[in-house]
Structures are given as structure tokens and as C-alpha cells.
Write a protein that holds these residues in place. Structure first.
Motif, PDB file in Angstrom:
ATOM      1  N   GLU A   1       5.314   1.683  -6.696  1.00  0.00           N
ATOM      2  CA  GLU A   1       4.761   2.095  -5.411  1.00  0.00           C
ATOM      3  C   GLU A   1       5.423   1.322  -4.262  1.00  0.00           C
ATOM      4  O   GLU A   1       5.825   0.169  -4.425  1.00  0.00           O
ATOM      5  CB  GLU A   1       3.248   1.855  -5.397  1.00  0.00           C
ATOM      6  N   SER A   2       5.512   1.980  -3.112  1.00  0.00           N
ATOM      7  CA  SER A   2       6.128   1.358  -1.945  1.00  0.00           C
ATOM      8  C   SER A   2       5.311   1.686  -0.702  1.00  0.00           C
ATOM      9  O   SER A   2       4.846   2.824  -0.537  1.00  0.00           O
ATOM     10  CB  SER A   2       7.562   1.875  -1.779  1.00  0.00           C
TER      11      SER A   2
ATOM     12  N   ASN B   1       9.008  -7.901  -2.486  1.00  0.00           N
ATOM     13  CA  ASN B   1       8.780  -7.436  -3.853  1.00  0.00           C
ATOM     14  C   ASN B   1       7.583  -8.170  -4.440  1.00  0.00           C
ATOM     15  O   ASN B   1       7.554  -9.411  -4.460  1.00  0.00           O
ATOM     16  CB  ASN B   1      10.019  -7.675  -4.720  1.00  0.00           C
TER      17      ASN B   1
ATOM     18  N   LYS C   1       8.352  -3.739   4.186  1.00  0.00           N
ATOM     19  CA  LYS C   1       8.307  -2.734   3.127  1.00  0.00           C
ATOM     20  C   LYS C   1       7.866  -3.442   1.848  1.00  0.00           C
ATOM     21  O   LYS C   1       8.592  -4.295   1.326  1.00  0.00           O
ATOM     22  CB  LYS C   1       9.657  -2.048   2.922  1.00  0.00           C
TER      23      LYS C   1
ATOM     24  N   LYS D   1       7.245  -3.469  -1.934  1.00  0.00           N
ATOM     25  CA  LYS D   1       7.632  -2.762  -3.154  1.00  0.00           C
ATOM     26  C   LYS D   1       6.963  -3.437  -4.348  1.00  0.00           C
ATOM     27  O   LYS D   1       7.161  -4.640  -4.574  1.00  0.00           O
ATOM     28  CB  LYS D   1       9.153  -2.771  -3.323  1.00  0.00           C
TER      29      LYS D   1
ATOM     30  N   THR E   1      11.924  -6.515   3.192  1.00  0.00           N
ATOM     31  CA  THR E   1      11.376  -6.035   1.921  1.00  0.00           C
ATOM     32  C   THR E   1      10.712  -7.169   1.156  1.00  0.00           C
ATOM     33  O   THR E   1      11.292  -8.245   0.980  1.00  0.00           O
ATOM     34  CB  THR E   1      12.480  -5.411   1.045  1.00  0.00           C
TER      35      THR E   1
ATOM     36  N   ASP F   1       4.971   0.897   3.705  1.00  0.00           N
ATOM     37  CA  ASP F   1       5.426   0.299   4.967  1.00  0.00           C
ATOM     38  C   ASP F   1       4.211  -0.343   5.635  1.00  0.00           C
ATOM     39  O   ASP F   1       3.134   0.256   5.686  1.00  0.00           O
ATOM     40  CB  ASP F   1       6.023   1.365   5.885  1.00  0.00           C
TER      41      ASP F   1
END
Length: 219
Positions: free
Chosen positions: A69-70, A7, A62, A64, A5, A72
């Protein structure tokens, strides 16, 4: 395949001045392609990419954003500073669970080759394999068992074929092979299977050199 992930936040400005300010603040300017409409420009802290970039393994990502909004994605390209090796820019491509993607997956060998035990050397032709499949079906790495390889034998990409992905290399592409070396011992199992008369066994390089030297000494 494991996912990391990241950010980040959308970039309001993509000019050179704004990009330089981001880098000075420890941020990496990034672009996400494949999204609907124009590519998405965002930025994230450089430390957030450590487990994605500085590792031999591959991962999906991922992304973020602070806006909620997110996405892949997979890493598509990366640029480093020529002197400091700091990350200057990164490109990502959005992926979907129902759409196949092409990735280079690292190869991990398993076992000790029979030819290596007899004095040969295992040589690698490929360290990564380009495959295509659904994101959820792609492995973290591909296992290639080399246990049965004898001296002179090769392991082809067909040996690691799977229903989960399609290999993007010709079938005759070699992953690794056992090459001869100067320190080769007899394969006792082969000797038991096929007995050969002593006078039919070809002289080794060492025996040939010794014979030449002995002839020179006699002269």
C-alpha cells in the motif's frame, strides 16, 4: 513541492509494550489519519525521517508499506523525547491531488533592503506563512523581495500573494520591516528628489546630545 518517501510496515499491536519494543529497535511508531476507516498505524526507522524533520523546508510524504500500500501525506504532529530529542511519535494526514490542504511554508527573503544599506536593520515578524492550496501547487518556499524597503517601511503578506495558494493571514500581517538603528546614513537619492534647507532639517539624536553636553561644559 518535493516529496520524501518513507518505507514502513503496519503495526500489528499498538499497546505500550509493543510501542516500547519498536523504539528500542530504532523504529518510530506513527499514525496516518484521513484514510478510509480507522487510522492506519505503522512504523518506520527513525533515520528515514531525518530529511523530513531536521530541515527548515517542508515536504509532502509518500508512505510505502511492505504490504504494497502507498499513501501521500503531510506531517501533522511530532513528539520528541524531552532529554534525548529522539523522535517518539509522529502523526500524518493523507492528502489527495484534487483536495486543498493547509500548510506552513517557509519564507525566503530576496535582495538587500534599501533601508538596510542606509543603516537600518531588517526585523522579521514571520518566518513561515500559512497558506492553503492543492498539494501540487504549493511551493517549497515563498520568496519575499525586500529590495525596495526603506527605513520605517513594512512588507505585508499581500506582497507575496499568488494564484497558486490562498494566504491564511489577514492582509495587514507583516512579514518583515526595516527598523531604525544608531548607525543611519543619509539616503542620497531622497536628498536629490526633495531638497530641504539646512535650517529646516531636524537635529539628530547625536547632535542633540552634543548640544546638551556643550551647554553643560559652558556652565
Amino acid at each position: 513541492m518535493k516529496s520524501i518517501t518513507i518505507n514502513g510496515s503496519k503495526r500489528e499491536s499498538v499497546g505500550k509494550k509493543a510501542t516500547k519494543a519498536l523504539r528500542n529497535a530504532g523504529q518510530v511508531p506513527c499514525v496516518l489519519y484521513g484514510v478510509e476507516g480507522d487510522p492506519l498505524h505503522f512504523a518506520a526507522e527513525e533515520i528515514a525521517f531525518q530529511n523530513l524533520v531536521y530541515t527548515p523546508d517542508v515536504h509532502t510524504v509518500k508512505i510505502k508499506l511492505k504490504s504494497g500500500e502507498s499513501y501521500d501525506a503531510i506531517l501533522q504532529d511530532i513528539q520528541f523525547h524531552p532529554v534525548t530529542d529522539a523522535i517518539l511519535h509522529m502523526d500524518f494526514y493523507q492528502i489527495f491531488d484534487d483536495k486543498p490542504i493547509t500548510m506552513e511554508i517557509p519564507i525566503h527573503t530576496e535582495g538587500v533592503a534599501r533601508g538596510v544599506k542606509n543603516g537600518g536593520v531588517l526585523r522579521y515578524n514571520l518566518r513561515r506563512l500559512k497558506v492553503r492550496g492543492l498539494p501540487g501547487d504549493l511551493p517549497d518556499y515563498i520568496v519575499a523581495n525586500v529590495t525596495k524597503l526603506k527605513i520605517g517601511q513594512k512588507l505585508y503578506v499581500t506582497a507575496v500573494a499568488s494564484d497558486d495558494y490562498k494566504i491564511q493571514h489577514p492582509d495587514n500581517t507583516v512579514i518583515c520591516q526595516v527598523r531604525t538603528s544608531r548607525n543611519i546614513v543619509e539616503d542620497l537619492e531622497d536628498e536629490e528628489e526633495d531638497e530641504v534647507a539646512a535650517d529646516e532639517v531636524p537635529a539628530s539624536e547625536v547632535d542633540s546630545e552634543a548640544a546638551v553636553k556643550e551647554g553643560e561644559d559652558k556652565e
